[in-house]
Design a protein around this motif. Structure first.
Motif, PDB file in Angstrom:
ATOM      1  N   LEU A  40       0.852  -1.182   0.000  1.00  0.00           N
ATOM      2  CA  LEU A  40       0.000   0.000   0.000  1.00  0.00           C
ATOM      3  C   LEU A  40       0.892   1.237   0.000  1.00  0.00           C
ATOM      4  O   LEU A  40       1.888   1.292   0.716  1.00  0.00           O
ATOM      5  N   SER A  41       0.541   2.218  -0.808  1.00  0.00           N
ATOM      6  CA  SER A  41       1.374   3.425  -0.901  1.00  0.00           C
ATOM      7  C   SER A  41       1.473   4.130   0.444  1.00  0.00           C
ATOM      8  O   SER A  41       2.502   4.739   0.753  1.00  0.00           O
ATOM      9  N   SER A  42       0.412   4.055   1.249  1.00  0.00           N
ATOM     10  CA  SER A  42       0.421   4.730   2.549  1.00  0.00           C
ATOM     11  C   SER A  42       1.402   4.098   3.529  1.00  0.00           C
ATOM     12  O   SER A  42       1.718   4.684   4.566  1.00  0.00           O
ATOM     13  N   ASP A  43       1.899   2.900   3.221  1.00  0.00           N
ATOM     14  CA  ASP A  43       2.848   2.215   4.107  1.00  0.00           C
ATOM     15  C   ASP A  43       4.304   2.440   3.707  1.00  0.00           C
ATOM     16  O   ASP A  43       5.217   1.999   4.413  1.00  0.00           O
ATOM     17  N   ILE A  44       4.534   3.094   2.577  1.00  0.00           N
ATOM     18  CA  ILE A  44       5.894   3.252   2.062  1.00  0.00           C
ATOM     19  C   ILE A  44       6.445   4.596   2.530  1.00  0.00           C
ATOM     20  O   ILE A  44       6.079   5.662   2.005  1.00  0.00           O
ATOM     21  N   ASN A  45       7.323   4.558   3.503  1.00  0.00           N
ATOM     22  CA  ASN A  45       7.890   5.778   4.086  1.00  0.00           C
ATOM     23  C   ASN A  45       9.243   6.087   3.452  1.00  0.00           C
ATOM     24  O   ASN A  45      10.245   6.312   4.147  1.00  0.00           O
ATOM     25  N   LEU A  46       9.288   6.078   2.121  1.00  0.00           N
ATOM     26  CA  LEU A  46      10.515   6.348   1.366  1.00  0.00           C
ATOM     27  C   LEU A  46      10.294   7.552   0.462  1.00  0.00           C
ATOM     28  O   LEU A  46       9.173   7.790  -0.008  1.00  0.00           O
ATOM     29  N   PRO A  75       3.563  -5.167  -6.636  1.00  0.00           N
ATOM     30  CA  PRO A  75       2.810  -3.987  -7.073  1.00  0.00           C
ATOM     31  C   PRO A  75       2.444  -3.111  -5.876  1.00  0.00           C
ATOM     32  O   PRO A  75       2.258  -3.587  -4.759  1.00  0.00           O
ATOM     33  N   VAL A  76       2.342  -1.794  -6.143  1.00  0.00           N
ATOM     34  CA  VAL A  76       1.983  -0.832  -5.094  1.00  0.00           C
ATOM     35  C   VAL A  76       0.608  -0.258  -5.421  1.00  0.00           C
ATOM     36  O   VAL A  76       0.424   0.363  -6.465  1.00  0.00           O
ATOM     37  N   ALA A  77      -0.365  -0.494  -4.543  1.00  0.00           N
ATOM     38  CA  ALA A  77      -1.720   0.023  -4.727  1.00  0.00           C
ATOM     39  C   ALA A  77      -1.879   1.308  -3.926  1.00  0.00           C
ATOM     40  O   ALA A  77      -1.371   1.428  -2.815  1.00  0.00           O
ATOM     41  N   PHE A  78      -2.598   2.258  -4.519  1.00  0.00           N
ATOM     42  CA  PHE A  78      -2.780   3.548  -3.842  1.00  0.00           C
ATOM     43  C   PHE A  78      -3.741   3.419  -2.668  1.00  0.00           C
ATOM     44  O   PHE A  78      -4.790   2.791  -2.764  1.00  0.00           O
ATOM     45  N   GLN A  79      -3.358   4.020  -1.548  1.00  0.00           N
ATOM     46  CA  GLN A  79      -4.262   4.200  -0.420  1.00  0.00           C
ATOM     47  C   GLN A  79      -3.940   5.528   0.226  1.00  0.00           C
ATOM     48  O   GLN A  79      -2.784   5.806   0.538  1.00  0.00           O
ATOM     49  N   GLN A 134      -6.752   6.388   5.997  1.00  0.00           N
ATOM     50  CA  GLN A 134      -6.368   5.099   6.582  1.00  0.00           C
ATOM     51  C   GLN A 134      -6.914   4.993   8.007  1.00  0.00           C
ATOM     52  O   GLN A 134      -6.872   5.930   8.785  1.00  0.00           O
ATOM     53  N   SER A 135      -7.451   3.853   8.362  1.00  0.00           N
ATOM     54  CA  SER A 135      -7.995   3.632   9.702  1.00  0.00           C
ATOM     55  C   SER A 135      -7.675   2.209  10.134  1.00  0.00           C
ATOM     56  O   SER A 135      -7.331   1.366   9.317  1.00  0.00           O
ATOM     57  N   PRO A 136      -7.785   1.903  11.433  1.00  0.00           N
ATOM     58  CA  PRO A 136      -7.473   0.564  11.908  1.00  0.00           C
ATOM     59  C   PRO A 136      -8.389  -0.493  11.321  1.00  0.00           C
ATOM     60  O   PRO A 136      -8.040  -1.656  11.280  1.00  0.00           O
ATOM     61  N   ARG A 137      -9.591  -0.083  10.872  1.00  0.00           N
ATOM     62  CA  ARG A 137     -10.526  -1.075  10.334  1.00  0.00           C
ATOM     63  C   ARG A 137     -10.051  -1.581   8.985  1.00  0.00           C
ATOM     64  O   ARG A 137      -9.277  -0.931   8.270  1.00  0.00           O
TER      65      ARG A 137
END
Length: 823
Positions: A11-17, A250-254, A259-262
């Motif tokens: 997920l793009s929101s998980d990539i801190n680069l 692959p990297v999917a956009f989020q 983003q939420s815990p659910r």
């Protein structure tokens, strides 16, 4: 993470680069560009003698159309082949910060050090051939070309690997959401070279299996094809090659904000979806073998087959057919020639790369029963490339009258984008019909004139406009020319009035001063057709009855005198793109005609709108009062009506026709604004006329977009319901009845409305151009074609009830009123 089929993804929101890429090289010939640049360098005496140019690339990141961080520049490279940098660029933004519309922009520039003489004339230099130079003059940056590139695909997957971007010569890349410098070539313009580049990119990303012996042969063939194509067409375009960072999966956009815990539903693109199965294609070819043609002539569908065919014929124009459905239509093609709705679906199942099959399909097409205008419009969309098929659509249009043709003229002009040549049959048809009808000529000319701003298709629209100007009769041409002169003068006035500092009254005084002074020729002139309605002839402007609206753009409200002795009021806007408003009003006008054809007149007010360029246009002025002002001055809508239509014996103390008109117009606009997904509704863009008609204005948000959170599905406020007597009154029951009846009538013509929007996919309208297919699907969803009439009535009544009981939109309305007050 892993999908349901086991495929892993990020997920793009998980990539801190940080966003990283490599600028590799520039492909193409810069010689012609350099020569043209130096010829234009007239400010420097001896520029042509000794230019010292260097190339560099400026890279920027735009998030939702706004520049993020500072531009990054590569090192300088000499302007000689090969033009290579091979330089890594790291931007300040991180992948987790990106949005779905994020764009990278690349502008290739060069430094030109122009070496100037030391205060001696050019003649002296030529006589004495002296070689004295002053190199202290500052260097000049010149844009070689620019390109914009979306970092996420339409399926919201991060793009990776090598990308070959087409540069727009002499232009700086813009990062607008709808860019005027797109780096990717549109599908309909792609040739063999673009197809090969795309395949090579997939190969390098590992999406195509590597087979050494076959790869060697393939690469040699590709090199040979590229060399032949370069010799045939030349290197007229410049391309910048960049390489984006690749990931293991692959990297999917989020969106990080959402983003939420659910657990969230994330769509992961499947490379196999949408690709044709070669085994299935082979099976279809075998089944369609021409030797079976005699048997097919007598073949009739069974009951099961008829049900399947009926289901397929209900598909909207955007729906693609799968292999089974295509085979069913081909199998029973001869028995379907009497069903006019089946032609467009049949033509979609044809394999046009097969010459024999294409020939057989075209022969059958001419034997088909005459199709409706809605299907003819679909045949002019980008989904059909065959000139014979598009010509068949023109055959149908030739049978329509001028009044009906005018209803679709806006879309037919847009369809010129999908023609295969600049001198198409569609272009000739439009010109020939327009030169014999003043109204068609008026609108065709303005529609073409607006599209000249389209950087991709400007030449095509210009050629059609030139053909029209050559064909139109001199008297009509003179009248249309005077229209342009009038609009040019109005632009000058609007610009001057807007720049006046001070309150509204000073702007109004300036407008009237100009009309009575330097622009007094506008108070009386030879009769010319009114651009909004060519049946009305204008002869001058009345300064005393002209004014300026209180708005940031200071629109002009002008009162014209007509030949018949009447008056015509219009709003002239400068600095606003009215094309989307024009489209919505056109659809409202069409829906009004469809409802009236079923004997349902809902007292709509489809006022006229005409865009004369991307930043100016005219709007018909309707004497009315914003609902916000009505409620502020009268507290209720009923009190407002009592001023003009009091009746002690009528309902609520007003006349029955006035209340009936109000109920009908509320119903009509509730249905239409729901179908079109009109957003940003508040009490200032709902207007009320004295006779009871309510209507909407300002259509900057459509197809589900809205500037406010949690918009109600139906644009129905509690004040409107209260004016009908509340939810338990008979007038409110009639309102719901009108809504449901209108909804079912418009559902019958859903194919026509969808095709009209489908043809607008190439127009650069804000709410359509970003994702045309998604826009059409949103509109299609509103029709609920999966329901029968009775189910549709129940569905719509539920929508009305949910909208009336919605509390949150009322809170937003209150906030908006406060904002308007302090503004």
């Amino acid at each position: 993470m892993a999908g349901s089929n086991g495929e892993r993804f990020f997920l793009s929101s998980d990539i801190n680069l940080p966003v990283t890429l490599r600028v590799e090289s520039l492909e193409g010939d810069l010689q012609r560009y350099t020569e043209a640049t130096l010829k234009n360098a007239t400010d420097f005496a001896l520029a042509e003698h000794s230019p010292v140019p260097d190339l560099f690339v400026e890279c920027s990141l735009y998030i939702d159309g706004v520049l993020f961080g500072l531009p990054t520049k590569t090192r300088l490279a000499p302007i000689e082949k090969p033009y290579k940098w091979n330089e890594m660029i790291t931007l300040s933004a991180k992948y987790r910060d990106l949005t779905a519309t994020t764009q990278l922009t690349f502008t290739v520039r060069n430094f030109l050090f122009f070496l100037c003489s030391l205060r001696k004339s050019l003649e002296q230099w030529r006589k004495k051939s002296l070689q004295v130079w002053d190199v202290s003059y500052p260097r000049q940056e010149v844009a070689v070309g620019g390109a914009s590139f979306r970092i996420f695909s339409k399926k919201k997957e991060l793009k990776t690997g090598k990308q070959k971007l087409r540069l727009w010569r002499g232009r700086i890349a813009d990062g607008a959401v709808v860019s005027s410098t797109p780096g990717k070539v549109p599908k309909h313009e792609r040739g063999e070279l673009e197809r090969l580049d795309k395949a090579l990119n997939k190969y390098e990303r590992g999406q195509i299996e590597r087979i050494d012996w076959l790869d060697n042969l393939t690469f040699k063939a590709i090199d040979r094809i590229k060399e032949e194509e370069s010799k045939r067409i030349g290197q007229k375009n410049l391309h910048l090659v960049v390489e984006l960072l690749s990931f293991m999966h692959p990297v999917a956009f989020q969106d990080l904000v959402l983003q939420s815990p659910r657990h969230q539903l994330v769509v992961i693109p499947d490379p196999e979806v949408g690709r044709q199965n070669p085994c299935e294609n082979k099976q279809i070819k075998l089944a369609r073998h021409v030797t079976r043609g005699v048997i097919d002539h007598e073949l009739k569908p069974s009951i099961t087959d008829r049900k399947e065919i009926a289901r397929i014929l209900q598909y909207p124009p955007t729906r693609n057919l799968n292999g089974e459905e295509r085979q069913t239509l081909w199998k029973f093609r001869f028995s379907l020639t009497g069903e006019k709705r089946a032609l467009t679906k049949f033509l979609k199942c044809v394999d046009w790369s097969d010459a024999t099959e294409a020939k057989q399909a075209l022969e059958l097409m001419h034997k088909w029963t005459t199709i409706d205008i809605a299907d003819a419009l679909e045949l002019l969309s980008h989904a059909f490339e065959s000139e014979e098929v598009r010509g068949h659509a023109i055959d149908v249009l030739e049978r329509t009258g001028d009044e009906e043709l005018q209803s679709y003229l806006f879309q037919l002009v847009q369809a010129l984008r999908f023609e295969r040549s600049d001198k198409s049959r569609l272009a000739n048809f439009l010109v020939q019909r327009a030169v014999h009808n003043t109204e068609l000529a008026n609108f065709l000319r303005w529609y073409l004139n607006v599209e000249l701003a389209d950087v991709v298709y400007a030449k095509r629209f210009w050629l059609v406009l030139e053909h029209f100007n050559e064909s139109v009769a001199p008297p009509m041409a003179a009248l249309l020319h005077h229209q342009s002169e009038l609009l040019a003068k109005l632009c000058t006035i609007a610009r001057d009035v807007k720049n006046v500092r001070g309150n509204l009254q000073k702007k109004i005084d300036r407008l009237r001063e100009m009309l009575q002074g330097i622009m007094n020729e506008l108070t009386s002139f030879e009769a010319l057709p009114f651009p909004l309605d060519p049946t009305i002839m204008l002869i001058g402007i009345l300064p005393a009855e002209s004014s300026v609206f209180k708005s940031n753009l200071s629109p002009l409200r002008l009162t014209f005198r007509t030949v018949e002795g009447g008056k015509c009021r219009v709003i002239f806007k400068k600095g606003d793109d009215l094309r989307q408003d024009q489209l919505v009003i056109q659809l409202i006008t069409l829906m009004d005609k469809l409802l009236k054809s079923e004997n349902l007149d809902l007292q709509l007010t489809p006022y006229r709108v005409l865009s004369t360029s991307h930043e100016e246009g005219m709007v018909e002025f309707i004497h009315s009062t914003p609902l916000a002002q009505v409620l502020a001055e009268n507290k209720t809508i009923i009190q407002f009506f009592k001023q003009f239509h009091p009746d002690e014996e009528g309902p609520f103390g007003i006349s029955s026709p006035c209340l009936e008109t109000f109920v009908k117009s509320c119903a009509g606009y509730c249905v239409i604004t729901y179908i079109l997904g009109v957003g940003d509704r508040h009490l200032d863009n709902l207007l009320l006329q004295q006779d009871g008609r309510l209507f909407h204005v300002d259509f900057g948000f459509i197809l589900g977009r809205d500037s406010k959170p949690f918009p109600p599905p139906m644009k129905l406020c509690k004040e409107m319901v209260e004016a009908m007597g509340g939810m338990d009154s008979q007038h409110y029951s009639k309102f719901k009845m009108y809504c449901c009846e209108a909804y079912n009538i418009l559902r019958k013509s859903s194919n026509l409305i969808l095709n009209l929007l489908f043809l607008m996919s190439g127009a650069n309208l804000p709410d359509i151009s970003s994702d045309p297919e998604k826009g059409v699907l949103k509109l299609q969803e509103k029709f609920r074609l999966d329901l029968d009439d009775e189910e549709a009535v129940q569905f719509f009544q539920t929508l009305i009830n949910d909208s009336v009981s919605a509390l949150f939109p009322q809170m937003v309305e209150t906030i908006h009123r406060w904002a308007q007050y302090w503004r």
